[in-house]
Design a protein around this motif. Structure first.
Motif, PDB file in Angstrom:
ATOM      1  N   ASP A  72       4.494   1.125 -24.054  1.00 31.97           N
ATOM      2  CA  ASP A  72       5.644   1.081 -23.552  1.00 31.97           C
ATOM      3  C   ASP A  72       5.399   1.181 -22.147  1.00 31.97           C
ATOM      4  OD1 ASP A  72       6.793   0.304 -25.933  1.00 31.97           O
ATOM      5  OD2 ASP A  72       7.666   2.271 -26.235  1.00 31.97           O
ATOM      6  N   PHE A  73       4.498   2.472 -21.691  1.00 32.51           N
ATOM      7  CA  PHE A  73       4.653   2.402 -20.296  1.00 32.51           C
ATOM      8  C   PHE A  73       3.623   1.900 -19.738  1.00 32.51           C
ATOM      9  CE2 PHE A  73       7.157   5.898 -22.096  1.00 32.51           C
ATOM     10  CZ  PHE A  73       8.108   6.250 -21.182  1.00 32.51           C
ATOM     11  N   MET A  74       2.444   1.602 -20.138  1.00 29.36           N
ATOM     12  CA  MET A  74       1.002   0.932 -19.900  1.00 29.36           C
ATOM     13  C   MET A  74       1.382  -0.447 -19.187  1.00 29.36           C
ATOM     14  SD  MET A  74      -2.226   2.276 -21.665  1.00 29.36           S
ATOM     15  CE  MET A  74      -3.334   1.237 -20.649  1.00 29.36           C
ATOM     16  N   HIS A  75       2.332  -1.105 -20.072  1.00 28.59           N
ATOM     17  CA  HIS A  75       2.313  -2.641 -19.641  1.00 28.59           C
ATOM     18  C   HIS A  75       3.207  -2.766 -18.414  1.00 28.59           C
ATOM     19  CE1 HIS A  75       6.529  -2.746 -21.625  1.00 28.59           C
ATOM     20  NE2 HIS A  75       6.601  -3.811 -20.737  1.00 28.59           N
ATOM     21  N   ILE A  76       3.788  -1.765 -18.093  1.00 29.64           N
ATOM     22  CA  ILE A  76       4.637  -1.904 -16.669  1.00 29.64           C
ATOM     23  C   ILE A  76       3.746  -1.789 -15.574  1.00 29.64           C
ATOM     24  CG2 ILE A  76       6.259  -0.486 -15.344  1.00 29.64           C
ATOM     25  CD1 ILE A  76       7.338  -1.299 -17.977  1.00 29.64           C
ATOM     26  N   TRP A  77       2.622  -1.228 -15.558  1.00 29.24           N
ATOM     27  CA  TRP A  77       1.610  -0.903 -14.361  1.00 29.24           C
ATOM     28  C   TRP A  77       0.382  -1.731 -14.651  1.00 29.24           C
ATOM     29  CZ3 TRP A  77      -2.607   1.036 -15.775  1.00 29.24           C
ATOM     30  CH2 TRP A  77      -2.934   1.916 -16.862  1.00 29.24           C
ATOM     31  N   GLY A  96       8.576   7.299 -27.095  1.00 26.22           N
ATOM     32  CA  GLY A  96       8.143   5.854 -26.804  1.00 26.22           C
ATOM     33  C   GLY A  96       6.697   5.881 -26.790  1.00 26.22           C
ATOM     34  N   THR A  97       6.243   4.606 -27.169  1.00 25.42           N
ATOM     35  CA  THR A  97       4.530   4.662 -27.247  1.00 25.42           C
ATOM     36  C   THR A  97       4.148   4.697 -26.030  1.00 25.42           C
ATOM     37  OG1 THR A  97       4.701   2.189 -27.160  1.00 25.42           O
ATOM     38  CG2 THR A  97       4.961   3.178 -29.415  1.00 25.42           C
ATOM     39  N   LEU A  98       2.693   4.730 -26.098  1.00 23.31           N
ATOM     40  CA  LEU A  98       1.987   4.681 -24.937  1.00 23.31           C
ATOM     41  C   LEU A  98       2.024   3.155 -24.088  1.00 23.31           C
ATOM     42  CD1 LEU A  98      -0.361   5.976 -23.008  1.00 23.31           C
ATOM     43  CD2 LEU A  98      -2.085   5.096 -24.420  1.00 23.31           C
ATOM     44  N   ILE A 120       4.113  11.223 -20.005  1.00 17.30           N
ATOM     45  CA  ILE A 120       5.421  10.965 -20.061  1.00 17.30           C
ATOM     46  C   ILE A 120       6.090  10.245 -21.385  1.00 17.30           C
ATOM     47  CG2 ILE A 120       7.012   9.066 -19.157  1.00 17.30           C
ATOM     48  CD1 ILE A 120       5.137   9.095 -16.407  1.00 17.30           C
ATOM     49  N   ALA A 121       4.970   9.426 -22.143  1.00 18.25           N
ATOM     50  CA  ALA A 121       5.663   8.991 -23.426  1.00 18.25           C
ATOM     51  C   ALA A 121       5.617  10.073 -24.550  1.00 18.25           C
ATOM     52  CB  ALA A 121       4.316   7.933 -24.004  1.00 18.25           C
ATOM     53  N   ILE A 122       4.965  11.015 -24.313  1.00 16.65           N
ATOM     54  CA  ILE A 122       5.132  12.390 -25.309  1.00 16.65           C
ATOM     55  C   ILE A 122       6.287  12.970 -24.883  1.00 16.65           C
ATOM     56  CG2 ILE A 122       4.068  14.488 -25.732  1.00 16.65           C
ATOM     57  CD1 ILE A 122       1.520  13.127 -25.521  1.00 16.65           C
ATOM     58  N   THR A 123       6.718  13.182 -23.545  1.00 16.76           N
ATOM     59  CA  THR A 123       7.676  13.878 -23.101  1.00 16.76           C
ATOM     60  C   THR A 123       9.076  13.091 -23.315  1.00 16.76           C
ATOM     61  OG1 THR A 123       6.211  14.519 -21.241  1.00 16.76           O
ATOM     62  CG2 THR A 123       8.424  15.152 -21.007  1.00 16.76           C
ATOM     63  N   LEU A 124       9.059  11.960 -23.157  1.00 11.98           N
ATOM     64  CA  LEU A 124      10.340  11.252 -23.176  1.00 11.98           C
ATOM     65  C   LEU A 124      10.436  10.452 -24.381  1.00 11.98           C
ATOM     66  CD1 LEU A 124      10.569   9.941 -19.317  1.00 11.98           C
ATOM     67  CD2 LEU A 124      11.261  11.945 -20.416  1.00 11.98           C
ATOM     68  N   ALA A 182      -3.608   6.749 -14.662  1.00 13.05           N
ATOM     69  CA  ALA A 182      -2.282   6.221 -15.093  1.00 13.05           C
ATOM     70  C   ALA A 182      -2.250   6.252 -16.443  1.00 13.05           C
ATOM     71  CB  ALA A 182      -2.035   4.741 -14.358  1.00 13.05           C
ATOM     72  N   ALA A 183      -3.233   5.887 -17.111  1.00 13.72           N
ATOM     73  CA  ALA A 183      -2.979   6.015 -18.785  1.00 13.72           C
ATOM     74  C   ALA A 183      -2.772   7.605 -19.179  1.00 13.72           C
ATOM     75  CB  ALA A 183      -4.483   5.381 -19.337  1.00 13.72           C
ATOM     76  N   VAL A 184      -3.428   8.352 -18.544  1.00 10.22           N
ATOM     77  CA  VAL A 184      -3.247   9.709 -18.898  1.00 10.22           C
ATOM     78  C   VAL A 184      -1.659   9.986 -18.659  1.00 10.22           C
ATOM     79  CG1 VAL A 184      -3.695  12.179 -18.398  1.00 10.22           C
ATOM     80  CG2 VAL A 184      -5.609  10.459 -18.674  1.00 10.22           C
TER      81      VAL A 184
END
Lengths: 306, 193
Positions: free
Chosen positions: A216-221, A212-214, A206-210, A199-201
């Motif tokens: 931003d997406f990691m704390h969601i899951w 934002g920082t890593l 996703i962070a690189i594509t869209l 999930a981190a990968v």
């Protein structure tokens, strides 16, 4: 030792202590004697060294002897060190045993658990790439989907990692003296760790594509994944894998459900606000659930005891 | 091998054999070694610290170290030199741990005596008891060198090995020790007058 001395009236002060101790070889001692016969200065020098030597010896005679029980203390120290070394070695053996148990779980865990998690994460990446343009405007939606899929993958993996009917290696584990608790902790770390890494990968991609920082997406899951995995483990241990998967799915859907429902059903709001987020409360409850599941695990029947 | 005033010629000990037995875990061998060298080692240690209890503690640690490292003794030096070398290291470790002063190697350079001392004849005329008392007042660094040379009857080379200094430093150190002894006697004489 060949002393530096006098064939030419040179004084021999520095060899006199060695001469006094009888540490010169025969030839050296003979030369000293010959020089002393002719040199009054060196004879005085020898007397001075004799005085110093006598003082050192006399002072030493009056020194006390060590305690007669001293060797007992020596043996006690030696025995204590041997014991400590033995304990250190047995500690190393325990650590090595744990490492072996840990690594041997990798082939024992059902292969579909590894494959399913990869597929879910690949699917996530593909979805984001396909809807690149729209995803950029709807980050919240992407986050919701990421959270839902990765969490379900981990929870499902955990549900099936430790159950007799889904685990060919289970019989073997039950017939070995290795603690079921240790096996369970090892598998939990492996499956959850594996899913977190994947999930981190995915989050990084996703962070690189869209943008934002890593984080931003990691704390969601992160919080929901740990919490749901621990709930899944607990339910699986008590009620079995199928019930566990059902409960995990239900909770994951509640996590992802539209905000409009939250006002109608207060429970969903409470869950979303407090638990299905990366919060200290979520980590704490996850920890408690894992402790409970590990404590409860040995109550299941063991072949080695029957 | 010289053991000076601690020599026990009747007991001819094969130095390699006794260390091999210790290395093989023979407790009796360590007890034998202790019986033979206890006075020599304890006397040496009491030159480094006046604290009897601390000297005993260091002697215990020395024997524990001998028990653990006997397999490393190869007979390159005499057994006594090897043992005193171990005792010295244990002493320095323990003294540092207790934050006590360690006999320091940094001494005044350039004091190497090459010829007879002007006080040579007077030192020889001092009473033995007085000399022994003055000896006790010397610095540990000086007492250590004199005891190794005159009490243990080690050679310059063996003393240098134990003290981990060149032979020349041993020679200058014992000359300095003799001068210090003279200075102590002079001071006592002045105080007595």
């Amino acid at each position: 030792m060949m002393p530096r001395m006098s064939q030419n009236n040179q004084h021999i002060s520095d060899v006199l202590p060695a001469y006094l101790n009888g540490r010169l070889d025969a030839a050296g001692a003979e030369r000293v004697r010959a020089h002393l016969e002719t040199c009054a200065d060196c004879r005085h020098e020898l007397s001075a060294w004799e005085a110093v030597s006598g003082a050192a010896r006399l002072a030493s005679v009056s020194l006390p002897a060590p305690s007669p029980m001293l060797m007992n203390a020596v043996w006690a120290k030696i025995d204590a060190q041997d014991k400590a070394t033995g304990q250190q070695k047995s500690m190393q053996r325990v650590m090595y045993h744990l490492w072996l148990v840990f690594t041997r779980q990798i082939p024992l865990i059902h292969k579909s658990i590894w494959v399913a998690s990869i597929l879910v994460n690949v699917l996530m990446c593909v979805l984001v790439f396909l809807s690149h343009a729209s995803a950029r405007h709807n980050l919240q939606g992407v986050e919701g989907v990421l959270s839902l899929f990765t969490t379900i993958a981990a929870a499902t993996g955990v549900a099936f990692m430790y159950q007799a009917e889904h685990d060919a290696g289970y019989e073997i584990i039950l017939s070995t003296p290795t603690s079921i608790r240790i096996v369970m902790i090892c598998r939990m770390i492996l499956v959850v760790g594996y899913n977190m890494a994947l999930a981190a990968v995915t989050s990084a991609i996703i962070a690189i594509t869209l943008g934002g920082t890593l984080w931003d997406f990691m704390h969601i899951w992160l919080g929901p994944m740990l919490l749901l995995a621990s709930i899944s483990l607990t339910v699986a241990v008590i009620f079995g894998s199928v019930v566990s998967v059902a409960v995990s799915l239900l909770l994951a859907v509640m996590q992802a459900i539209a905000t409009s429902f939250e006002q109608a059903i207060p429970l969903i709001h409470v869950l979303r606000a407090n638990l299905l987020q990366t919060t200290p409360t979520a980590f704490f409850i996850a920890f408690l659930l894992i402790v409970f599941a590990v404590y409860y695990a040995p109550r299941q029947p063991r072949l080695s005891n029957s | 091998m010289s053991m000076g005033m601690y020599a026990q010629p009747a007991e001819a000990v094969d130095e390699r054999q006794i260390t091999r037995r210790i290395a093989a875990g023979d407790r009796e061998a360590l007890s034998e070694l202790y019986a033979r060298y206890q006075r020599a080692l304890f006397n040496y240690l009491l030159q480094l610290t006046p604290d009897y209890g601390l000297a005993e503690e260091i002697l215990q640690d020395t024997l524990v170290a001998v028990w653990k490292s006997a397999h490393r003794f190869e007979g390159r030096s005499s057994l006594q030199t090897w043992l005193i070398g171990i005792a010295r290291r244990q002493a320095h470790n323990t003294l540092r741990r207790h934050q006590l002063p360690v006999a320091d190697e940094t001494e005044m350079a350039g004091l190497v005596a090459t010829g007879p001392e002007p006080e040579a004849c007077t030192l020889a005329s001092v009473a033995r008891d007085e000399l022994a008392e003055a000896f006790q007042q010397l610095a540990p660094l000086h007492r250590e060198a004199l005891v190794l040379l005159f009490v243990h009857e080690l050679s310059y080379q063996e003393t240098a090995t134990i003290l981990e200094v060149p032979v020349g430093t041993v020679k200058s150190r014992i000359c300095n020790a003799r001068r210090a002894l003279r200075a102590v006697l002079d001071a006592r004489e002045e105080a007595g007058q």
